[in-house]
Design a protein around this motif. Structure first.
Motif, PDB file in Angstrom:
ATOM      1  N   THR A  24      -1.958  18.274 -28.710  1.00  0.00           N
ATOM      2  CA  THR A  24      -2.084  17.726 -30.054  1.00  0.00           C
ATOM      3  C   THR A  24      -3.167  16.658 -30.167  1.00  0.00           C
ATOM      4  O   THR A  24      -3.536  16.277 -31.283  1.00  0.00           O
ATOM      5  N   ALA A  25      -3.672  16.165 -29.064  1.00  0.00           N
ATOM      6  CA  ALA A  25      -4.774  15.192 -29.090  1.00  0.00           C
ATOM      7  C   ALA A  25      -5.529  15.282 -27.781  1.00  0.00           C
ATOM      8  O   ALA A  25      -4.918  15.357 -26.707  1.00  0.00           O
ATOM      9  N   MET A  26      -6.846  15.301 -27.870  1.00  0.00           N
ATOM     10  CA  MET A  26      -7.706  15.380 -26.698  1.00  0.00           C
ATOM     11  C   MET A  26      -8.562  14.122 -26.596  1.00  0.00           C
ATOM     12  O   MET A  26      -8.728  13.383 -27.566  1.00  0.00           O
ATOM     13  N   VAL A  27      -9.133  13.925 -25.420  1.00  0.00           N
ATOM     14  CA  VAL A  27     -10.042  12.795 -25.246  1.00  0.00           C
ATOM     15  C   VAL A  27     -11.190  12.878 -26.246  1.00  0.00           C
ATOM     16  O   VAL A  27     -11.527  11.899 -26.922  1.00  0.00           O
ATOM     17  N   GLU A  28     -11.795  14.055 -26.387  1.00  0.00           N
ATOM     18  CA  GLU A  28     -12.971  14.166 -27.262  1.00  0.00           C
ATOM     19  C   GLU A  28     -12.623  13.946 -28.721  1.00  0.00           C
ATOM     20  O   GLU A  28     -13.417  13.362 -29.470  1.00  0.00           O
ATOM     21  N   THR A  29     -11.455  14.412 -29.172  1.00  0.00           N
ATOM     22  CA  THR A  29     -11.097  14.237 -30.575  1.00  0.00           C
ATOM     23  C   THR A  29     -10.563  12.840 -30.849  1.00  0.00           C
ATOM     24  O   THR A  29     -10.669  12.345 -31.975  1.00  0.00           O
ATOM     25  N   THR A  30      -9.997  12.197 -29.851  1.00  0.00           N
ATOM     26  CA  THR A  30      -9.463  10.851 -30.032  1.00  0.00           C
ATOM     27  C   THR A  30     -10.567   9.802 -30.077  1.00  0.00           C
ATOM     28  O   THR A  30     -10.503   8.850 -30.860  1.00  0.00           O
ATOM     29  N   TYR A  31     -11.605   9.985 -29.256  1.00  0.00           N
ATOM     30  CA  TYR A  31     -12.630   8.945 -29.129  1.00  0.00           C
ATOM     31  C   TYR A  31     -13.996   9.344 -29.692  1.00  0.00           C
ATOM     32  O   TYR A  31     -14.755   8.483 -30.109  1.00  0.00           O
ATOM     33  N   GLY A  32     -14.325  10.609 -29.687  1.00  0.00           N
ATOM     34  CA  GLY A  32     -15.585  11.050 -30.257  1.00  0.00           C
ATOM     35  C   GLY A  32     -16.777  10.906 -29.344  1.00  0.00           C
ATOM     36  O   GLY A  32     -17.577  11.831 -29.210  1.00  0.00           O
ATOM     37  N   THR A  33     -16.915   9.753 -28.725  1.00  0.00           N
ATOM     38  CA  THR A  33     -18.028   9.502 -27.819  1.00  0.00           C
ATOM     39  C   THR A  33     -17.522   8.818 -26.558  1.00  0.00           C
ATOM     40  O   THR A  33     -16.465   8.170 -26.566  1.00  0.00           O
ATOM     41  N   ARG A  34     -18.285   8.945 -25.506  1.00  0.00           N
ATOM     42  CA  ARG A  34     -17.921   8.261 -24.257  1.00  0.00           C
ATOM     43  C   ARG A  34     -17.912   6.743 -24.459  1.00  0.00           C
ATOM     44  O   ARG A  34     -17.053   6.038 -23.939  1.00  0.00           O
ATOM     45  N   ALA A  35     -18.871   6.238 -25.224  1.00  0.00           N
ATOM     46  CA  ALA A  35     -18.977   4.797 -25.427  1.00  0.00           C
ATOM     47  C   ALA A  35     -17.751   4.216 -26.122  1.00  0.00           C
ATOM     48  O   ALA A  35     -17.422   3.037 -25.936  1.00  0.00           O
ATOM     49  N   ALA A  36     -17.059   5.042 -26.906  1.00  0.00           N
ATOM     50  CA  ALA A  36     -15.876   4.558 -27.624  1.00  0.00           C
ATOM     51  C   ALA A  36     -14.626   4.533 -26.756  1.00  0.00           C
ATOM     52  O   ALA A  36     -13.599   3.987 -27.176  1.00  0.00           O
ATOM     53  N   MET A  37     -14.687   5.113 -25.577  1.00  0.00           N
ATOM     54  CA  MET A  37     -13.529   5.160 -24.694  1.00  0.00           C
ATOM     55  C   MET A  37     -13.324   3.828 -23.986  1.00  0.00           C
ATOM     56  O   MET A  37     -14.286   3.133 -23.669  1.00  0.00           O
ATOM     57  N   PRO A  38     -12.060   3.462 -23.678  1.00  0.00           N
ATOM     58  CA  PRO A  38     -11.821   2.407 -22.702  1.00  0.00           C
ATOM     59  C   PRO A  38     -12.203   2.909 -21.308  1.00  0.00           C
ATOM     60  O   PRO A  38     -12.499   4.094 -21.136  1.00  0.00           O
TER      61      PRO A  38
END
Length: 306
Positions: free
Chosen positions: A159-173
């Motif tokens: 129901t949620a993926m890394v790419e859909t949750t953050y959009g970009t690598r820079a937005a990730m913790p």
């Protein structure tokens, strides 16, 4: 629980003496394998072994492997194509039996950044995964931040993926806790393998990695996607649209097996029947006789997988 860690502090360093074996599975993709091996040879942190399972390739793969002279290469060549699942079963077994502290799993269509392995090894966690991007640099990490096996009304448990949750690598913790992984950059310590066993070869292709992640999490291990561990995927994700082809059979069968094994209630464990019924009902509209054959066969065969 948000599914991710927000702290800015870098995780503690693991023991410097840890060894690591890379396990690669390949089949008839010599050109991709060549680039992938070049990426491994360029790693700043040198792997202690590179174990390639060549699934009885009939192209130039044996020649590509024979030409490697800059990696600690081991080649396992089964007599027949065992699929990705069977290949990872053999490769992880070999790494475990040789006593390596960590095992890093790879497909032949990814290329690690030079510092990727070093970044992973600097994280003192039992289960980690690199974060994938495409050749343009766009984030394409599909590891699930949420994999729902509780709600029977959700057709797709992811129901949620890394790419859909953050959009970009820079937005990730720096680290994101994930609930499943792909065997493209997944790393685990030997204690994980000793606790949960080897990848299940009966999956052949698809969902063997999901099964392994679910087993690890149920055994109490957490899985972290490491933002700065960059893995570049060379191919597009397009296999999920082949539901009427031979791959579609394995997609359905293995999805059903995951629901049967890990569904958290009876309704979820029965969801394969609902999915199959929906495919049959929609066949006149979708023109999917081949898909109907796949889903009926998959429903039957998933029961045999337990």
């Amino acid at each position: 629980m948000t599914g991710f860690e927000t702290g800015a502090a870098r995780p503690p360093q693991p023991p410097a003496a840890e060894t690591v074996a890379v396990v690669v599975v390949t089949f008839n993709r010599a050109s991709l394998l060549r680039g992938m091996l070049a990426g491994l040879a360029a790693l700043e942190h040198r792997p202690d072994a590179v174990i390639v399972v060549d699934n009885a390739s009939t192209d130039e793969t044996p020649d590509v492997l024979a030409a490697v002279d800059d990696l600690p290469l081991q080649v396992i060549r089964p007599a027949e194509n065992l699929g990705g699942a069977g290949g990872f079963h053999l490769g992880v077994e070999a790494a475990r039996d040789q006593g390596f502290d960590r095992v890093w799993l790879m497909d032949d269509d990814v290329v690690p950044a030079p510092d990727c392995l070093g970044v992973l090894m600097a994280n003192d966690e039992d289960c980690l995964t690199a974060v994938r991007e495409d050749t343009s640099g766009a984030l394409v990490e599909k590891a699930a931040v949420r994999f729902d096996l509780r709600n029977p009304l959700r057709i797709k448990p992811k129901t949620a993926m890394v790419e859909t949750t953050y959009g970009t690598r820079a937005a990730m913790p720096e680290r994101v806790e994930v609930e499943n992984v792909a065997f493209e950059g997944f790393m685990c310590r030997r204690r994980v393998i000793e606790a949960i066993g080897l990848p299940d070869p009966s999956f052949f292709i698809f969902y063997d990695d999901v099964d392994y992640a679910l087993r690890a999490r149920r055994a109490g291990f957490r899985i972290w996607a490491v933002r700065d561990a960059v893995l570049v995927r060379q191919l597009d994700f397009d296999q999920q649209h082949d539901l009427a082809g031979w791959k579609g059979y394995y997609m359905y069968r293995n999805l059903f097996a995951v629901h049967r094994r890990y569904g958290e209630n009876a309704a979820v464990r029965a969801k394969p029947w609902l999915i199959a019924a929906a495919v049959v009902a929609l066949a006149p509209v979708r023109g999917g006789r081949a898909e109907v054959r796949n889903v009926r066969r998959a429903l039957r065969d998933a029961r045999r997988m337990g």
